[in-house]
Design an enzyme around this catalytic site. Sequence first.
Site: not given
Length: 293
Positions: A46, A74, A88, A179
């Site tokens: 993203d 992550y 988000d 998210r």
Amino acid sequence: MAGATAAGVDGLAVVDKPMGLTSHDVVARARRALRTRRVGHAGTLDPMATGVLVLGVGRATRLLGHLALTDKAYTATIRLGESTTTDDAQGEVVAVGEVAVDAVELAAAMGALTGTIDQVPSAVSAIKVDGVRAYARVRAGEQVVLAARRVTVSRFELLARTGCDLDVAVGCSSGTYVRALARDLGAALGCGAHLRALRRIRVGPFDLTRALTLEALAEEGAGALRPLPDAVAALFPCRRVGADDARAISHGRRLSPYGLPGTYGVFGPAGEVLALAHDAADGCRSLVVFAGA
């Protein structure tokens, strides 16, 4: 420019994507830097996310669909107490909740979201609904509810907490939305939450240790690429063949089985990479042919 790229250059590059760019933006910059249209990416990020994005250049674009990129890692920041339209920081805050969560409650909620779970992706996602991206439907004013999908969260660990912000580490399978993980954590705690920051530190075998900035890619050009033969040799088992078999597989003909499970690289007598192949019931069949491309 130090690394001007001639036509016909092939290879892989691992880029550290900056915030604010789409994965397609990164591809466009790489095309300009490397002076070729033949650039593609694997494992979309993203715009708000940073970190590992794998690029294929030239014939290496054919590798992208065969890379083992199902395991991802992550680091992220989750803000408790605020829910947003996109789950988000890019969305509008739609609900604010009181955060009265202790360490025990937080550990239990994160533990419940670890393992194999059924996750409903964020409505603002690239998943297609009747051929149209979900985010496009949402932007057009439609109410979109996506079906849950089974994913695996191998790690959901608290690294630090500062007020309502949680720094976490996430390990997960492909198709997991971090998210959505933040959203579901907020729902479980009764206060709401959204993702504030996301950095991909690894996808499959590729991590940040060899990742290049876009500036470094532009400066180094072809020198920044891992050559196609080296990339195939590093990522797949290798089969060496003689001249006759090299000609055969270069023309799409089958070879005798090699006796290895899964995909392997086929190399010619001079060390040139010829194809990706796998053993089938009727012999070795090519998945991708590089020779003569």
